[in-house]
Design a protein around this motif. Structure first.
Motif, mmCIF file in Angstrom:
data_model
loop_
_atom_site.group_PDB
_atom_site.id
_atom_site.type_symbol
_atom_site.label_atom_id
_atom_site.label_comp_id
_atom_site.label_asym_id
_atom_site.label_seq_id
_atom_site.Cartn_x
_atom_site.Cartn_y
_atom_site.Cartn_z
ATOM 1 N N ALA A 136 27.220 -29.844 -19.315
ATOM 2 C CA ALA A 136 28.459 -29.934 -18.540
ATOM 3 C C ALA A 136 29.251 -31.185 -18.919
ATOM 4 O O ALA A 136 30.494 -31.161 -18.985
ATOM 5 N N LYS B 292 31.136 -28.176 -21.167
ATOM 6 C CA LYS B 292 30.752 -26.774 -21.053
ATOM 7 C C LYS B 292 30.673 -26.345 -19.589
ATOM 8 O O LYS B 292 30.351 -27.139 -18.714
ATOM 9 N N LYS B 293 30.971 -25.074 -19.351
ATOM 10 C CA LYS B 293 30.823 -24.484 -18.018
ATOM 11 C C LYS B 293 29.409 -23.915 -17.918
ATOM 12 O O LYS B 293 29.038 -23.053 -18.713
ATOM 13 N N LYS C 240 27.617 -25.398 -5.765
ATOM 14 C CA LYS C 240 27.695 -26.254 -6.945
ATOM 15 C C LYS C 240 27.100 -27.627 -6.663
ATOM 16 O O LYS C 240 27.160 -28.125 -5.544
ATOM 17 N N ASN D 164 28.899 -30.173 -10.674
ATOM 18 C CA ASN D 164 29.746 -29.190 -11.354
ATOM 19 C C ASN D 164 28.949 -28.063 -12.012
ATOM 20 O O ASN D 164 29.454 -27.361 -12.887
ATOM 21 N N LYS E 68 26.976 -24.480 -11.314
ATOM 22 C CA LYS E 68 26.747 -23.394 -10.356
ATOM 23 C C LYS E 68 25.251 -23.091 -10.315
ATOM 24 O O LYS E 68 24.619 -22.942 -11.370
ATOM 25 N N GLU F 22 33.421 -17.432 -15.491
ATOM 26 C CA GLU F 22 33.326 -17.585 -16.941
ATOM 27 C C GLU F 22 32.469 -18.800 -17.279
ATOM 28 O O GLU F 22 32.882 -19.944 -17.099
ATOM 29 N N LEU F 23 31.272 -18.534 -17.788
ATOM 30 C CA LEU F 23 30.346 -19.595 -18.169
ATOM 31 C C LEU F 23 30.249 -19.701 -19.688
ATOM 32 O O LEU F 23 30.409 -18.710 -20.403
ATOM 33 N N ASP F 24 29.957 -20.902 -20.148
ATOM 34 C CA ASP F 24 29.565 -21.071 -21.541
ATOM 35 C C ASP F 24 28.049 -20.878 -21.675
ATOM 36 O O ASP F 24 27.586 -20.211 -22.593
#
Length: 282
Positions: free
Chosen positions: A44, A48-49, A84, A87, A89, A125-127
């Protein structure tokens, strides 16, 4: 549980664009969940998500380590909104059950929990989505590797021969199920004296390197044994946040950089695999 389209894993309520990483260990007590949390935060910090799915239904510890305060919520009485922390999830059985209460479930219910966490959680939308697997090659770990063929297994071990030996079973299970091994992380590799800088290899030396060679993969990093890191996990303030300047935090950063540098492509032709002859990987 999902499909692959346009180079992404498409979930019911979200997507994963760069990596689905199943973090595994042969035995408990090697720091797998601590590695999961600190790696997630390092990713993160790199922009990155990231999400964490705590798949260790019986022995969940992610909420405590990551300092999760909020509870999961629902939308339309179906979709789960994950809380969260830093940051990230996070979804865990710990979002629904007090950590002091046992989860007395058998394998079919465990599989149902995994499916619900994948399908009904609003991941967005995750990386990267990191899955913290239960230790060993029990039903839940095998079920995840069977049903999530696009996951890459990241094996966590200590240098001890016993830990390395049982961790190798995870790699062999992944191989039988045609799941890629992303690499090996050796935790508690050494203790460095604060006064003189000397390294003491309390749990032995070279186990992670040997395991990586056995599994034909990379040794991604060797994490030092640090009492401050242990206390940080207990306090819900992961070490990469609590003490960014420490050697262990820098190793996590380097591991995350190695992972993000890999070009992951999700093969749309890869399908879940059924075990034909029972629990052959036990």
């Amino acid at each position: 549980m999902y499909k692959v389209e346009e180079g992404k894993i498409q979930l019911e309520n979200g997507s994963i664009s760069e990596g689905l990483i199943a973090i595994a260990s042969g035995k408990g007590g090697v720091g797998k969940s601590t590695v999961t949390v600190n790696l997630a935060i390092s990713l993160a910090k790199a922009g990155k998500k990231v999400g964490i799915l705590d798949a260790d239904i019986h022995g969940f510890s992610i909420p405590r380590i990551i300092g999760l305060k909020d509870e999961a919520k629902t939308k339309d009485n179906k979709t789960i909104i994950p809380p969260k922390s830093f940051n990230i999830k996070v979804i865990s059985m710990g979002s629904f059950v007090d950590e002091r209460n046992p989860v007395v479930w058998r394998a079919p219910l465990l599989s149902g929990a995994l499916q619900q966490f994948m399908q009904d959680v609003e991941w967005g939308e995750l990386d990267y989505l990191l899955l913290d697997l239960p230790p060993g090659t029990g039903d839940m770990a095998l079920d995840i590797m069977q049903n999530l063929p696009h996951a890459e297994v990241l094996v966590v071990t200590t240098p001890q021969p016993t830990a390395v030996h049982v961790a190798g079973r995870i790699g062999k299970a992944a191989e039988k199920l045609d799941v890629d091994v992303l690499g090996v992380i050796e935790n508690m590799s050494y203790f460095r004296c604060d006064d003189c800088g000397h390294k003491e290899y309390i749990f032995g030396q070279g186990g992670g390197k040997d395991l990586a060679k056995e599994l034909n993969t990379d040794l991604l990093g060797q994490l030092p044994l640090d009492p401050i890191a242990r206390q940080a996990s207990d306090d819900g303030l992961p070490i990469v946040e609590a003490k960014k300047e420490l050697e262990i935090s820098k190793v996590y950063k380097k591991i995350s950089e190695t992972i993000t540098s890999k070009n992951t492509e999700f093969d749309p032709n890869k399908k879940p695999i059924s075990l034909q002859n029972g629990p052959a990987c036990h």
